[in-house]
Design a protein around this motif. Structure first.
Motif, PDB file in Angstrom:
ATOM      1  N   SER A   1      36.778  94.125  88.041  1.00 56.25           N
ATOM      2  CA  SER A   1      36.323  93.946  86.666  1.00 56.25           C
ATOM      3  C   SER A   1      37.229  94.762  85.746  1.00 56.25           C
TER       4      SER A   1
ATOM      5  N   GLU B   1      38.589  94.197  77.779  1.00 53.92           N
ATOM      6  CA  GLU B   1      38.150  93.624  79.048  1.00 53.92           C
ATOM      7  C   GLU B   1      36.654  93.819  79.252  1.00 53.92           C
TER       8      GLU B   1
ATOM      9  N   SER C   1      33.934  90.839  79.752  1.00 58.80           N
ATOM     10  CA  SER C   1      33.070  90.772  80.929  1.00 58.80           C
ATOM     11  C   SER C   1      31.596  90.720  80.540  1.00 58.80           C
ATOM     12  N   ARG C   2      31.264  91.303  79.378  1.00 57.04           N
ATOM     13  CA  ARG C   2      29.869  91.306  78.925  1.00 57.04           C
ATOM     14  C   ARG C   2      29.444  89.970  78.325  1.00 57.04           C
TER      15      ARG C   2
END
Length: 205
Positions: free
Chosen positions: A91, A174, A178-179
């Motif tokens: 991630s 990033e 990702s959220r």
């Protein structure tokens, strides 16, 4: 207490084939800095983010110390790797199995706190940057020579500050990406006693 646990595992014949991981979630400030900070959660100095991590692998007799900075986000991929299970894709935090670390190529390690302000930090090689977005300041330390973070080098090495700040910017981008696929759930309903317990631990105001 760790010794008692290990003794019990050995007594029951479970120690050899067990994977044992001891991990600290945070350190503690004990007014050792000029700011007289006491407790945890309010800063990202080494006294708070440099935590213990001890790993014993099943059937392994190897003993060693890893000098390359790692992160607590590396623990899950390491467990999966040790049991032969594929780890999920990295991630924004760049987690990786510690069984496959390239010691000659350290990668950035990040941490943050949102208590009493907004502070982020990135450790890359010998350099550590602390960015306080609440007051728009950056501190830079050479942690190989200044473990206590007393000598702020940000004015002497503006090019390093700029590079480290760019790492934080990329990390936040990033994280936001990702959220985007995460749906919020309803907050848990806590009893007054549970809230008081969390307040005593410093997790709620």
């Amino acid at each position: 207490q760790i010794g008692l646990l290990i003794a019990q595992l050995k007594e029951r014949g479970l120690y050899k084939d067990s994977m044992i991981i001891f991990l600290g979630d945070h350190g503690e400030m004990l007014v050792e800095r000029p700011e007289n900070l006491l407790g945890h959660g309010m800063a990202v100095y080494q006294a708070l983010v440099h935590v213990p991590l001890l790993i014993k692998l099943p059937g392994s007799k190897r003993i060693g110390r890893m000098d390359t900075p790692v992160s607590t986000v590396d623990v899950l991929p390491t467990i999966l790797d040790a049991i032969g299970h594929p780890a999920p894709p990295p991630s924004a935090s760049g987690e990786r199995s510690l069984l496959r670390v390239d010691r000659g190529s350290p990668r950035p390690v990040f941490a943050q706190t949102r208590r009493d302000g907004f502070r982020d930090t990135v450790l890359h090689g010998k350099w550590k940057l602390i960015r306080d977005t609440s007051i728009n300041t950056s501190e830079l330390y050479d942690v190989t020579r200044d473990e206590d973070e007393r000598d702020d080098l940000s004015r002497r090495f503006p090019d390093v500050v700029s590079h480290m700040e760019s790492l934080l910017v990329d990390w936040h981008k990033e994280l936001e990406a990702s959220r985007s696929g995460i749906r919020a759930t309803a907050p848990p309903q806590l009893t007054p006693a549970e809230r008081e317990q969390l307040r005593g631990l410093g997790y709620v105001e």
